[in-house]
Design a protein around this motif. Structure first.
Motif, mmCIF file in Angstrom:
data_model
loop_
_atom_site.group_PDB
_atom_site.id
_atom_site.type_symbol
_atom_site.label_atom_id
_atom_site.label_comp_id
_atom_site.label_asym_id
_atom_site.label_seq_id
_atom_site.Cartn_x
_atom_site.Cartn_y
_atom_site.Cartn_z
ATOM 1 N N LEU A 12 -19.177 28.135 19.370
ATOM 2 C CA LEU A 12 -19.784 29.117 18.690
ATOM 3 C C LEU A 12 -20.370 30.587 19.457
ATOM 4 C CD1 LEU A 12 -22.174 27.099 16.030
ATOM 5 C CD2 LEU A 12 -20.110 28.089 15.685
ATOM 6 N N ARG A 13 -20.140 31.358 19.030
ATOM 7 C CA ARG A 13 -20.342 32.751 19.946
ATOM 8 C C ARG A 13 -21.722 33.360 19.106
ATOM 9 N NH1 ARG A 13 -17.848 30.122 22.826
ATOM 10 N NH2 ARG A 13 -15.728 30.830 23.734
ATOM 11 N N HIS A 35 -4.933 31.110 23.114
ATOM 12 C CA HIS A 35 -5.178 32.363 23.445
ATOM 13 C C HIS A 35 -5.955 33.248 22.423
ATOM 14 C CE1 HIS A 35 -4.406 36.678 25.079
ATOM 15 N NE2 HIS A 35 -4.130 35.893 25.953
ATOM 16 N N PRO A 36 -7.131 34.136 22.982
ATOM 17 C CA PRO A 36 -7.925 34.725 22.013
ATOM 18 C C PRO A 36 -7.145 35.691 21.096
ATOM 19 C CG PRO A 36 -8.608 34.712 24.119
ATOM 20 C CD PRO A 36 -7.543 34.100 24.369
ATOM 21 N N SER A 37 -6.035 36.073 21.632
ATOM 22 C CA SER A 37 -5.028 36.918 20.636
ATOM 23 C C SER A 37 -4.854 36.372 19.378
ATOM 24 C CB SER A 37 -3.994 37.412 21.319
ATOM 25 O OG SER A 37 -3.131 36.449 21.538
ATOM 26 N N GLN A 38 -4.597 34.839 19.270
ATOM 27 C CA GLN A 38 -4.400 34.406 18.147
ATOM 28 C C GLN A 38 -5.587 34.428 16.916
ATOM 29 O OE1 GLN A 38 -1.768 32.115 17.498
ATOM 30 N NE2 GLN A 38 -0.775 32.788 19.326
ATOM 31 N N ILE A 39 -6.769 34.318 17.519
ATOM 32 C CA ILE A 39 -7.837 34.829 16.508
ATOM 33 C C ILE A 39 -7.945 36.429 16.286
ATOM 34 C CG2 ILE A 39 -10.620 34.689 16.402
ATOM 35 C CD1 ILE A 39 -10.712 32.309 18.362
ATOM 36 N N ALA A 40 -7.620 37.153 17.085
ATOM 37 C CA ALA A 40 -7.182 38.512 16.740
ATOM 38 C C ALA A 40 -6.442 38.779 15.785
ATOM 39 C CB ALA A 40 -7.406 39.331 18.048
ATOM 40 N N ALA A 41 -5.369 38.297 15.868
ATOM 41 C CA ALA A 41 -4.245 38.382 14.969
ATOM 42 C C ALA A 41 -4.692 37.903 13.647
ATOM 43 C CB ALA A 41 -3.073 37.698 15.450
ATOM 44 N N ALA A 42 -5.183 36.763 13.595
ATOM 45 C CA ALA A 42 -5.868 35.921 12.268
ATOM 46 C C ALA A 42 -6.936 37.023 11.521
ATOM 47 C CB ALA A 42 -6.174 34.726 12.540
ATOM 48 N N ARG A 43 -7.724 37.673 12.432
ATOM 49 C CA ARG A 43 -8.665 38.265 11.841
ATOM 50 C C ARG A 43 -8.168 39.727 11.293
ATOM 51 N NH1 ARG A 43 -13.899 37.068 13.343
ATOM 52 N NH2 ARG A 43 -14.574 38.669 11.519
ATOM 53 N N SER A 44 -7.006 40.394 11.774
ATOM 54 C CA SER A 44 -6.535 41.495 11.268
ATOM 55 C C SER A 44 -5.863 41.286 10.244
ATOM 56 C CB SER A 44 -5.613 41.947 12.798
ATOM 57 O OG SER A 44 -4.451 41.052 12.809
ATOM 58 N N LEU A 45 -5.609 40.093 9.758
ATOM 59 C CA LEU A 45 -4.820 39.869 8.547
ATOM 60 C C LEU A 45 -5.887 39.489 7.496
ATOM 61 C CD1 LEU A 45 -1.918 37.351 9.883
ATOM 62 C CD2 LEU A 45 -1.822 39.812 9.248
ATOM 63 N N GLY A 46 -7.281 39.805 7.771
ATOM 64 C CA GLY A 46 -8.177 39.594 6.663
ATOM 65 C C GLY A 46 -8.844 38.020 6.926
ATOM 66 N N LEU A 47 -8.379 37.101 7.765
ATOM 67 C CA LEU A 47 -9.171 35.913 7.852
ATOM 68 C C LEU A 47 -10.434 36.055 8.395
ATOM 69 C CD1 LEU A 47 -6.059 35.067 7.307
ATOM 70 C CD2 LEU A 47 -6.524 32.737 8.520
ATOM 71 N N TYR A 64 -13.600 34.228 10.676
ATOM 72 C CA TYR A 64 -13.662 33.456 11.779
ATOM 73 C C TYR A 64 -13.496 31.999 11.506
ATOM 74 C CZ TYR A 64 -15.250 31.192 16.241
ATOM 75 O OH TYR A 64 -15.055 30.618 17.311
ATOM 76 N N ARG A 65 -14.028 31.518 10.418
ATOM 77 C CA ARG A 65 -14.142 30.166 10.143
ATOM 78 C C ARG A 65 -12.428 29.788 9.770
ATOM 79 N NH1 ARG A 65 -17.591 27.336 5.288
ATOM 80 N NH2 ARG A 65 -16.701 25.252 5.536
ATOM 81 N N GLN A 66 -11.974 30.653 8.868
ATOM 82 C CA GLN A 66 -10.800 30.440 8.239
ATOM 83 C C GLN A 66 -9.495 30.545 9.636
ATOM 84 O OE1 GLN A 66 -10.258 33.498 5.547
ATOM 85 N NE2 GLN A 66 -10.611 31.936 3.720
ATOM 86 N N ALA A 67 -9.670 31.326 10.455
ATOM 87 C CA ALA A 67 -8.788 31.257 11.652
ATOM 88 C C ALA A 67 -9.056 30.248 12.616
ATOM 89 C CB ALA A 67 -9.214 32.616 12.486
ATOM 90 N N MET A 68 -10.235 29.716 12.667
ATOM 91 C CA MET A 68 -10.177 28.297 13.253
ATOM 92 C C MET A 68 -9.698 27.163 12.668
ATOM 93 S SD MET A 68 -12.071 28.485 16.225
ATOM 94 C CE MET A 68 -12.412 26.981 16.605
ATOM 95 N N ARG A 69 -9.798 27.359 11.483
ATOM 96 C CA ARG A 69 -9.206 26.107 10.654
ATOM 97 C C ARG A 69 -7.759 26.261 10.552
ATOM 98 N NH1 ARG A 69 -10.535 24.813 4.041
ATOM 99 N NH2 ARG A 69 -9.019 23.212 3.928
ATOM 100 N N HIS A 70 -7.293 27.449 10.214
ATOM 101 C CA HIS A 70 -5.619 27.428 9.917
ATOM 102 C C HIS A 70 -4.908 27.789 11.220
ATOM 103 C CE1 HIS A 70 -6.513 27.031 5.643
ATOM 104 N NE2 HIS A 70 -7.546 27.779 5.667
#
Length: 278
Positions: free
Chosen positions: A99-100, A173-185, A187-193
């Motif tokens: 958690l951040r 890589h953090p870019s994975q979360i950044a890409a998921a967030r850019s798609l509208g997910l 943080y919780r959804q990005a971690m899960r999926h």
């Protein structure tokens, strides 16, 4: 019309086959020679007859086998529940450590303290504290000693598994979360999926290794009194004044671990091939 393999290719295939057969024969011969030397060295020792009577008595092994098998069934059930509990608790602790934000600092501190504490404490001490100390509080609804022993295993191994999960999560890589967030997910959804599926796949081999270690350590619950395979072997040893029941229990634990170890090796090899791109 497609042409068949050339003579050079056929010769190469035949040479590889001959090399494979030769390697198998050499490996089998060297194994047989080493085994014969070990057998000769052990059976030729001056105290071999006494050791064989004390540890390898067939009649005592046959007499102790039913009780040890009944105890092993308890170990198997305990292994299943402790493995599931350790995986679940370890994943929660790993997520808390990732958690951040300053608002989550107390939670991260508690998770770090947990992993440091239970990774440093010897398992035997945790078992003694939970199975002998906690019942001394005489609280209502106190679980059985077996449940408390299982809780000690879960608390200890979840500290190790949490670090394995955290390493897997941070390897994405953090870019994975950044890409998921850019798609509208979120943080919780990005971690899960996105993050967790990749992390779990990467850390599957070390998780299985921890499960193999847990499979051995479930026998330590016998220190609190439950009659598992180790305790049954101890009782039989006291009855016969012979250590053969311990050998029986050890062989059963090895047989129980072989399938899990084979799966671990297969998953490790598969992950290595996937990483190599083959």
């Amino acid at each position: 019309m497609a042409e068949g393999p050339s003579q050079v290719q056929l010769d190469r295939i035949a040479w590889r086959r001959r090399q494979t057969v030769r390697s198998i024969l050499v490996a089998a011969l060297s194994t047989a020679v080493l085994g014969a030397l070990l057998v000769f060295a052990i059976t030729g020792a001056p105290g071999w007859d006494r050791v064989r009577q004390s540890f390898l008595d067939p009649s005592i092994a046959a007499d102790a086998l039913p009780d040890v098998l009944r105890g092993l069934w308890l170990n198997i059930r305990l292994l299943i529940f402790c493995a599931l509990g350790s995986l679940a608790l370890g994943l929660v602790i790993a997520l808390l450590r990732t958690l951040r934000g300053p608002v989550f600092f107390p939670v991260r501190a508690l998770a770090v303290s947990y992993t440091y504490t239970f990774r440093g404490l010897p398992l035997i001490i945790v078992i003694y504290v939970l199975t002998l100390g906690v019942p001394g509080l005489r609280l209502q609804g106190m679980p059985s000693v077996l449940v408390l022993g299982g809780a000690a295993l879960v608390l200890t191994y979840s500290g190790y598994i949490a670090e394995v999960f955290r390493a897997g999560i941070e390897s994405v890589h953090p870019s994975q979360i950044a890409a998921a967030r850019s798609l509208g997910l979120t943080y919780r959804q990005a971690m899960r999926h996105v993050v967790l599926p990749q992390a779990v796949r990467r850390v599957a081999p070390p998780l299985l290794n921890d499960t193999v270690a847990l499979q051995k350590d479930v026998g330590l619950v016998s220190l609190a009194g439950p009659i598992d395979a180790v305790r049954a072997a101890q009782i039989a040893t006291a009855e016969h004044y012979n250590y053969t029941p311990y050998i029986v229990a050890g062989v059963l634990f090895v047989l129980l671990a072989i399938p899990l170890i084979a799966v671990t090796d297969w998953v490790t090899l598969r992950a290595a091939r996937r990483q190599a791109g083959r």
